[in-house]
Design an enzyme around this catalytic site. Structure first.
Site, mmCIF file in Angstrom:
data_model
loop_
_atom_site.group_PDB
_atom_site.id
_atom_site.type_symbol
_atom_site.label_atom_id
_atom_site.label_comp_id
_atom_site.label_asym_id
_atom_site.label_seq_id
_atom_site.Cartn_x
_atom_site.Cartn_y
_atom_site.Cartn_z
ATOM 1 N N ASP A 93 -9.027 0.370 4.672
ATOM 2 C CA ASP A 93 -8.208 0.465 3.479
ATOM 3 C C ASP A 93 -9.032 1.076 2.343
ATOM 4 O O ASP A 93 -10.013 0.489 1.896
ATOM 5 C CB ASP A 93 -7.715 -0.928 3.091
ATOM 6 C CG ASP A 93 -6.802 -0.909 1.888
ATOM 7 O OD1 ASP A 93 -5.597 -0.707 2.076
ATOM 8 O OD2 ASP A 93 -7.300 -1.086 0.758
ATOM 9 N N TYR A 98 -11.282 3.500 -5.732
ATOM 10 C CA TYR A 98 -12.497 2.868 -5.218
ATOM 11 C C TYR A 98 -13.652 3.850 -5.047
ATOM 12 O O TYR A 98 -14.796 3.425 -4.856
ATOM 13 C CB TYR A 98 -12.246 2.232 -3.842
ATOM 14 C CG TYR A 98 -11.084 1.294 -3.731
ATOM 15 C CD1 TYR A 98 -10.546 0.649 -4.838
ATOM 16 C CD2 TYR A 98 -10.520 1.047 -2.482
ATOM 17 C CE1 TYR A 98 -9.467 -0.201 -4.707
ATOM 18 C CE2 TYR A 98 -9.441 0.192 -2.342
ATOM 19 C CZ TYR A 98 -8.919 -0.432 -3.458
ATOM 20 O OH TYR A 98 -7.852 -1.271 -3.317
ATOM 21 N N LYS A 128 -4.543 5.256 -1.381
ATOM 22 C CA LYS A 128 -3.575 4.888 -2.416
ATOM 23 C C LYS A 128 -3.533 5.907 -3.549
ATOM 24 O O LYS A 128 -4.539 6.521 -3.889
ATOM 25 C CB LYS A 128 -3.918 3.508 -2.984
ATOM 26 C CG LYS A 128 -4.060 2.425 -1.934
ATOM 27 C CD LYS A 128 -4.375 1.078 -2.565
ATOM 28 C CE LYS A 128 -4.724 0.049 -1.512
ATOM 29 N NZ LYS A 128 -6.076 0.264 -0.947
ATOM 30 N N HIS A 161 -0.451 2.635 -5.696
ATOM 31 C CA HIS A 161 -1.413 1.553 -5.916
ATOM 32 C C HIS A 161 -0.868 0.460 -6.853
ATOM 33 O O HIS A 161 -1.051 -0.729 -6.609
ATOM 34 C CB HIS A 161 -2.712 2.128 -6.492
ATOM 35 C CG HIS A 161 -3.913 1.300 -6.215
ATOM 36 N ND1 HIS A 161 -5.175 1.818 -6.067
ATOM 37 C CD2 HIS A 161 -4.062 -0.032 -6.033
ATOM 38 C CE1 HIS A 161 -6.033 0.866 -5.821
ATOM 39 N NE2 HIS A 161 -5.383 -0.282 -5.804
#
Length: 288
Positions: A93, A98, A128, A161
């Site tokens: 994921d 990130y 996302k 997201h």
């Protein structure tokens, strides 16, 4: 049968890294160039769940590895992902927020090189759409950028997201209040559907959506969301949302199921819960 998918964040002893909800803490890095010297461990066997509105038949492993990091250490994260693949993890994921797409892509390439997997098709990769790209004309370019960072031709799952748009520009969290915008859900979701039709993702879904916001999407979606990823733990079980998703055939994915202990935003209350400790001790297990 209704299944909740768990995105776990676990310690990998070979790399000496703990990948938490947003936080790998590097200790020492392991060189996969010397993997022949390392004893092999049994690989995991992870059940899968079928996604309802994916293109073709696509199953998602019910346990996955989260790749967010705080503080961010690209090398340590890549090594952790490599070890995860080597022991059987197949679901990863990621997100543009990130900054984990690049190390994940590099780890996938090395995993194929080392023979941990035969091809990328053995993996289930999620990424996302961040708030700054949650605009109808930016969804497709954002996905293409994610694929470029991942060195992949397609995603298995692409998620919105947060149910929020923001002024286009620098990606960051939290989104400043003066940059937050109401999302045009209809147009943004239509762009997500286009991403699936173009073959750039096998499934589409959302993250951090309430029952009310899911109802809104479902009222006009041609392709309904396959997944809603939200925070769920033994102490925050999201019963109402679970029942709603079950009724709509939406797979619910749980992030931070262990409470994200050790992070700036996490809690110790799950791992330190006395009831959970008693249950774990009775079965000679850890709380995790």
């Amino acid at each position: 049968m209704f299944v909740v998918v768990f995105i776990l964040h676990v310690r990998f002893p070979k790399v000496g890294i703990f990948v938490d909800s947003f936080g790998p803490v590097p200790a020492r890095c392991f060189s996969w160039a010397h993997m022949a010297d390392v004893p092999q461990v049994p690989t995991l066997s992870i059940p899968e769940v079928k996604l309802s509105s994916s293109s073709g038949v696509r199953n998602m492993p019910v346990i996955g590895m989260g790749t967010a990091a705080d503080p961010f250490d690209e090398t340590a994260l890549k090594e952790a992902i490599l070890e995860a693949i080597s022991v059987g993890y197949r679901h990863f994921d990621a997100a543009s927020l990130y900054k984990s797409e690049k190390p994940l892509g590099e780890a996938i390439a090395e995993a194929i090189k080392f023979g941990f997997i035969a091809s990328r098709d053995e993996l289930f990769i999620t990424s996302k759409l961040w708030c700054t790209d949650a605009h109808p004309d930016l969804v497709l370019p954002a996905l293409k950028n994610s694929l470029r960072m991942l060195q992949l031709e397609y995603l298995d799952l692409y998620l919105i997201h947060w149910p929020l748009s923001a002024k286009p520009g620098k990606i960051g969290f939290p989104v400043p209040k003066d940059e937050q915008l109401a999302m045009d859900f209809n147009s943004v979701w239509a762009a997500m559907e286009d991403c699936l039709r173009f073959g750039l993702t096998k499934s589409i879904g959302v993250s951090n959506f309430s029952c009310k916001k899911l109802e809104n999407i479902l009222s006009f979606a041609t392709i309904p969301p396959s997944v809603n990823q939200v925070e769920i733990s033994p102490l925050w079980q999201q019963q109402k949302l679970r029942e709603f998703c079950k009724s709509k055939n939406i797979v619910l994915t749980a992030y931070s199921p262990l409470g994200a202990k050790g992070t700036r935003w996490g809690t110790n209350e799950v791992m330190d819960n006395e009831t959970l400790k008693e249950i774990a001790n009775a079965h000679n297990k850890t709380v995790a």
